[in-house]
Every structure is written in C-alpha cells, then in structure tokens.
Write a protein that holds these residues in place. Sequence first.
Motif, PDB file in Angstrom:
ATOM      1  N   ALA A  99     -13.127 -13.938 -10.765  1.00 43.99           N
ATOM      2  CA  ALA A  99     -12.520 -14.332  -9.488  1.00 43.99           C
ATOM      3  C   ALA A  99     -12.278 -13.107  -8.598  1.00 43.99           C
ATOM      4  N   THR A 100     -11.657 -13.353  -7.443  1.00 42.59           N
ATOM      5  CA  THR A 100     -11.383 -12.298  -6.451  1.00 42.59           C
ATOM      6  C   THR A 100     -10.744 -11.059  -7.088  1.00 42.59           C
ATOM      7  N   ARG A 101      -9.789 -11.321  -8.015  1.00 43.48           N
ATOM      8  CA  ARG A 101      -9.031 -10.226  -8.648  1.00 43.48           C
ATOM      9  C   ARG A 101      -9.938  -9.081  -9.110  1.00 43.48           C
ATOM     10  N   ASN A 102     -11.080  -9.441  -9.693  1.00 44.10           N
ATOM     11  CA  ASN A 102     -11.955  -8.428 -10.299  1.00 44.10           C
ATOM     12  C   ASN A 102     -12.490  -7.427  -9.288  1.00 44.10           C
ATOM     13  N   PHE A 103     -12.378  -7.731  -7.992  1.00 41.83           N
ATOM     14  CA  PHE A 103     -12.986  -6.869  -6.982  1.00 41.83           C
ATOM     15  C   PHE A 103     -11.961  -6.189  -6.076  1.00 41.83           C
ATOM     16  N   VAL A 104     -10.668  -6.487  -6.289  1.00 44.11           N
ATOM     17  CA  VAL A 104      -9.641  -5.876  -5.427  1.00 44.11           C
ATOM     18  C   VAL A 104      -9.240  -4.519  -6.009  1.00 44.11           C
ATOM     19  N   ASN A 105      -9.469  -3.452  -5.230  1.00 42.77           N
ATOM     20  CA  ASN A 105      -9.113  -2.116  -5.740  1.00 42.77           C
ATOM     21  C   ASN A 105      -7.912  -1.513  -5.020  1.00 42.77           C
ATOM     22  N   TYR A 106      -7.476  -2.125  -3.896  1.00 41.85           N
ATOM     23  CA  TYR A 106      -6.376  -1.528  -3.116  1.00 41.85           C
ATOM     24  C   TYR A 106      -5.723  -2.586  -2.252  1.00 41.85           C
ATOM     25  N   LEU A 107      -4.398  -2.546  -2.161  1.00 39.49           N
ATOM     26  CA  LEU A 107      -3.690  -3.484  -1.276  1.00 39.49           C
ATOM     27  C   LEU A 107      -2.586  -2.756  -0.516  1.00 39.49           C
ATOM     28  N   GLU A 108      -2.439  -3.123   0.742  1.00 38.10           N
ATOM     29  CA  GLU A 108      -1.226  -2.750   1.487  1.00 38.10           C
ATOM     30  C   GLU A 108      -0.463  -4.051   1.703  1.00 38.10           C
ATOM     31  N   ILE A 109       0.795  -4.042   1.237  1.00 39.10           N
ATOM     32  CA  ILE A 109       1.608  -5.253   1.310  1.00 39.10           C
ATOM     33  C   ILE A 109       2.853  -4.953   2.130  1.00 39.10           C
ATOM     34  N   VAL A 110       3.130  -5.767   3.134  1.00 36.12           N
ATOM     35  CA  VAL A 110       4.406  -5.644   3.854  1.00 36.12           C
ATOM     36  C   VAL A 110       5.405  -6.568   3.162  1.00 36.12           C
ATOM     37  N   LEU A 111       6.510  -5.981   2.727  1.00 30.44           N
ATOM     38  CA  LEU A 111       7.532  -6.768   2.012  1.00 30.44           C
ATOM     39  C   LEU A 111       8.349  -7.577   3.013  1.00 30.44           C
ATOM     40  N   PRO A 112       9.056  -8.587   2.552  1.00 33.23           N
ATOM     41  CA  PRO A 112       9.806  -9.435   3.480  1.00 33.23           C
ATOM     42  C   PRO A 112      10.788  -8.677   4.372  1.00 33.23           C
ATOM     43  N   ASP A 113      11.315  -7.528   3.895  1.00 31.28           N
ATOM     44  CA  ASP A 113      12.274  -6.794   4.740  1.00 31.28           C
ATOM     45  C   ASP A 113      11.588  -5.776   5.645  1.00 31.28           C
ATOM     46  N   GLY A 114      10.239  -5.735   5.646  1.00 29.24           N
ATOM     47  CA  GLY A 114       9.514  -4.833   6.541  1.00 29.24           C
ATOM     48  C   GLY A 114       9.049  -3.545   5.880  1.00 29.24           C
ATOM     49  N   GLY A 145       1.208 -15.720  -1.219  1.00 32.79           N
ATOM     50  CA  GLY A 145       1.999 -15.383  -0.032  1.00 32.79           C
ATOM     51  C   GLY A 145       3.495 -15.450  -0.271  1.00 32.79           C
ATOM     52  N   THR A 146       3.940 -15.325  -1.536  1.00 34.50           N
ATOM     53  CA  THR A 146       5.378 -15.459  -1.830  1.00 34.50           C
ATOM     54  C   THR A 146       6.079 -14.111  -2.013  1.00 34.50           C
ATOM     55  N   LEU A 147       5.301 -13.008  -2.151  1.00 30.82           N
ATOM     56  CA  LEU A 147       5.938 -11.715  -2.437  1.00 30.82           C
ATOM     57  C   LEU A 147       5.874 -10.752  -1.256  1.00 30.82           C
ATOM     58  N   GLY A 148       4.919 -10.975  -0.369  1.00 27.05           N
ATOM     59  CA  GLY A 148       4.777 -10.086   0.776  1.00 27.05           C
ATOM     60  C   GLY A 148       3.548 -10.483   1.572  1.00 27.05           C
ATOM     61  N   ILE A 149       3.315  -9.770   2.648  1.00 25.39           N
ATOM     62  CA  ILE A 149       2.172 -10.082   3.516  1.00 25.39           C
ATOM     63  C   ILE A 149       1.079  -9.053   3.264  1.00 25.39           C
ATOM     64  N   ILE A 150      -0.090  -9.534   2.936  1.00 22.54           N
ATOM     65  CA  ILE A 150      -1.214  -8.633   2.689  1.00 22.54           C
ATOM     66  C   ILE A 150      -1.677  -8.089   4.036  1.00 22.54           C
ATOM     67  N   LYS A 151      -1.599  -6.753   4.176  1.00 20.76           N
ATOM     68  CA  LYS A 151      -1.902  -6.114   5.459  1.00 20.76           C
ATOM     69  C   LYS A 151      -3.317  -5.521   5.455  1.00 20.76           C
ATOM     70  N   LYS A 152      -3.695  -4.943   4.329  1.00 13.54           N
ATOM     71  CA  LYS A 152      -5.060  -4.402   4.189  1.00 13.54           C
ATOM     72  C   LYS A 152      -5.541  -4.646   2.765  1.00 13.54           C
ATOM     73  N   VAL A 153      -6.858  -4.845   2.643  1.00 16.26           N
ATOM     74  CA  VAL A 153      -7.440  -5.141   1.329  1.00 16.26           C
ATOM     75  C   VAL A 153      -8.611  -4.188   1.079  1.00 16.26           C
TER      76      VAL A 153
END
Length: 484
Positions: A140-155, A218-226
């Motif tokens: 699945a998608t997981r196998n190809f994700v090498n980096y994430l930028e996540i914005v947390l609910p508090d910014g 989408g429950t832990l933060g907002i994915i900003k970059k992949v």
Amino acid sequence: MIRIIDEEAKIEYQKDAANYIGSAEKVFILESTDEISPLVKELYSNNTPFTISAARTGLTGGGVPISGVLISTERLDKIIDIDLKNKTALLEPGVRLQTFHDELKQHNLMYPSNPTETWSTIGGNVANNASGAKTFKYGATRNFVNYLEIVLPDGDEIHIRRGECFANGSEAEIKTINGNTIKFLIPSIRIPKSTKNAAGYFLRPNMDLIDLFIGSEGTLGIIKKVGLDLLFQSEEVLSAIVFFDDYNNLLNFAEYLRNDNPRQLKPRLIEYFDHNSLKLLSEHHSDLPTEALGAIWVEFETNSIMLENDTLSLYELTLEHTDLVDMTWVAMNDRERDKITKFRHDLPLAVNELLTKYGQQKIYTDTAVPANAFRLYYNEMYSHLNSMGLEYVVFGHLGDCHLHANLFVKSEDDRINAEEFYNYMMKLAIELDGTISAEHGIGKIKKPYMKYMFTEVEIRGMQEVKKAFDPKNLLALDTLFFNR
Ligand SMILES: Cc1cc2nc3c(=O)[nH]c(=O)nc-3n(C[C@H](O)[C@H](O)[C@H](O)COP(=O)(O)OP(=O)(O)OC[C@H]3O[C@@H](n4cnc5c(N)ncnc54)[C@H](O)[C@@H]3O)c2cc1C
C-alpha cells in the motif's frame, strides 16, 4: 485562502463519495501550505473543531465534518520536486494521483500505489494508507512514503523522515519544529493476518514513527508535504481480462497466480469481477461475452525478451481454466491497457451512480482475510447474498483476498437484510484473522465496527495516542472514535 459561508456553496463540501452527509459552519480552501499553521493555531485557541478534506473521494465520511470548520487542501497541488537521480518526489498534499502518474510517465518513472480513484489526492491517499490493484505486488501507500511534514492541531509541526525516528519498545517521543516533545505509549493492538489493513492506527513496538501518521485518517494532524519513493516503469506490461464460465476455475486460476508457480508467472495485480459486475458494465461496454460468469484482470511486468514467453504461459494457463479462452482481452500497448484500466474504473463509478440514483448511502464490504481462509469467506459471502434476494455487485482485489460486496437497498426489508449481511461479514472476517477495513479506513461510517476488531482497552489505547497530538480533541471529531 478562500472562505465559503454560503449554504448553497457549502453543500458539496459536506458530503463524500459514499453520500455520507455532514455539516460545516465554514469552509476554508487553502491556497498555500504556509496558511495551514496560522489557521489551525487560531481555530485551536478558539476551541473550534475542524476537519480536513481533499478531493472528497473517501468512502467512510472521514473528510466530512459533523460541525465546526472544514479545511480543504484541494488547491495545494504543487509537485515540488521530482529527483530523477534518487527516484524520489516531494509533493504538496492536494496533488491529484492522475496528475502525478502522468508527470512521472514523462520521466519513465512510476509510483505504484494506484487506488482506482485517480481523482483522489496524495494527501488523502497517505491519510488513508490507500491501496489499489498493484498493491498485490507492491504493498500500500505506506511502502512508498519516505518523508512527511505534519501540522499539528495547535499549529506546531513535525517533520519526519523514514528511518530517523523510532519508538523505544512501547515508548515513543517525537520532537516538533518548535522544540516541544510529544510523548506517548504504543498500546498493544490486534494485528490482522490479511495482507492489507486500514483499520485503526498503525502501532507496533519499536516502530518507525512516520508510520503512525500514514493511515491515521486526518485525526492526528494535517499532512503538509509528502516525500515519496518512486520506481522505474516496467519495459513491457502484459495486461489481460480473462473470462470464466465456472467460479471454481476462476478461483483456481487466481490461486495459481497468487502463489509461486511452475510457469513463473508473477502478476502485479489480480482483480475480480463477478457476474453482476459484468452485467452492470455491459451497459457501457457492448463487447462483453454474455456467457461469462465472472472475470479476472491480470497484469504482468515483463520485458521485450520475455514478453512472448509470458504471453504464451498466460494463454496455456487460461486454456486450462476456462472454455472462454478465445474471448480473453489482451492489451499489449498503452492504448489497449488504458481501455482495460478504464473498464475496471467504470465499475465502482457505475455502482456509485446507481446509489446516487437510489439516494442511498453506500453499503459495501471492505473486508479482507488471509489467503488460507479466502474460499470459506467467499462461499459464505455468496451463500448469504443469494439467500437474501438483495441486488448486489461484487468486485475487488482478489490477489489480496479483498472484495467489495456492494448492496443496493430499495426497501425497508432490503435495509434490514443488508445490515445483517454487513454485520455477519465483518464478524466473519475477524474470526478468520482478517480486517474490517483493508483500504478505505474507518472514518465515521465504520466506527461502530471498531469494537468487532479491537477490545475496549485497545481502542482506549489508540485514543490516548490521539490525545498526545490533540489534547483538546478538536481535529476530525467523530472519525475513528465516538466523540459525541
Ligand atoms: C470510485 C472510487 C474508487 C475508489 N477506489 C479506491 C481504491 O482502489 N483504493 C483505495 O484505497 N481507495 C479507493 N477509493 C477511496 C478514496 O479514493 C481514497 O480513500 C482516497 O485516499 C481519498 O482521497 P481524497 O483526496 O479524496 O481524500 P478525502 O476523501 O477528501 O479525505 C479522506 C480522508 O483523508 C483525510 N485527509 C485528506 N487530506 C488530508 C491531509 N492533507 N492531511 C490529513 N488528512 C487528510 C481526511 O480527513 C479524510 O479522513 C475509491 C473511491 C471511489 C469514489
């Protein structure tokens, strides 16, 4: 940023592809990734609940708010970089899958995660750990994700690269870019034996913590970059739709290909169409053989040297399993392959069209079981479906023992039968060590069934993880867990 408050204009943002309907006081459409953090910071300090949506092709209500604000990432659609040397890419979350596939093709590259719905976005795919036909070979998608930028609910933000941040046993901590440390415990939870699973958080002792965010809906933060890993395109692809006049032979054919076999045939996908699927598709494709009881779409990555040999091996195998061998559709070039891909894509679209016509929320299974339990599961599914007198269509990812049984409800009796069937299949999948959701996630619609798969303690453990990232519980209310 575009703000929508007009009731009429908000309507399309308050539902998804399953016809799940929610409600948002305001809709904010982001136009730059720099807008995410200040916006959520403000919402968080005002205690305003918010939910993230992208292309809204989701089928579980995850991107539909029950109240508060909807934040749409659909316009954050820049492919920031494609690194040809290292075969990686960096994207904004709103890039449509089809746009990305088309761009990669120009560079002879591919991203093998291919959910049928190519209008969906990369961010939505990561949030759901989406999978598709080629998941049979590539995962699945997981196998190809090498980096994430996540914005947390508090910014605040987390920037996390695969291989750089692991849990220590069941103890986890992640540093934010503002220098804060988020600490949480990784609960022990049920891990199904099916090859696919999209139910609940991904949690394992000593895990790479990037995996927590993939499939977290989408429950832990907002994915900003992949950041994604890519592969070279295969030199040649042999694609075929094989029609069958006997279900047992169809299953034997799939089983042969699923396992190592003397002909060395290793498909990248094995997709299933039952008789009702073919009947529905015949409204759009007049060249379908009417005598076919079911069909399988198979695709093989090969090269110019092996192509002839592989085609012959596939022909021999087909000959052994069906009398309809002469009806087989074989695609040897891009145009013919696109026709077959479209044929598969047309099916869920035709189902969704019918549901819209009936004004019905989608009722369908997304269950998967381990291969050794599949025949039992398959036979139980059909004996149940046929005993109820409901209209249905079954199709899906046969390679991964993951089928979608779609039910059409036209009366109160149908609704009762459909619910009974749905419950039964969910429980059976769990009994057989499978999952209640293999690819579409839990969202809001499937939340009541979490308790079939997980104990109360396990669910509470997952809620504690969410609390570490969203202590005020303002993000994605009612997704995954009961929040009302
Ligand atoms: C015809 C059809 C066929 C489909 N086939 C498949 C298939 O083969 N395989 C498969 O896996 N799915 C399939 N789907 C389901 C759907 O396409 C996927 O779940 C897809 O990943 C959703 O992406 P989206 O951009 O539409 O997200 P949305 O539907 O807008 O949102 C889905 C979820 O992702 C979250 N989300 C979206 N963007 C972000 C972000 N930037 N940050 C954090 N959270 C975010 C939302 O909050 C929500 O929980 C199909 C749907 C349809 C209608």
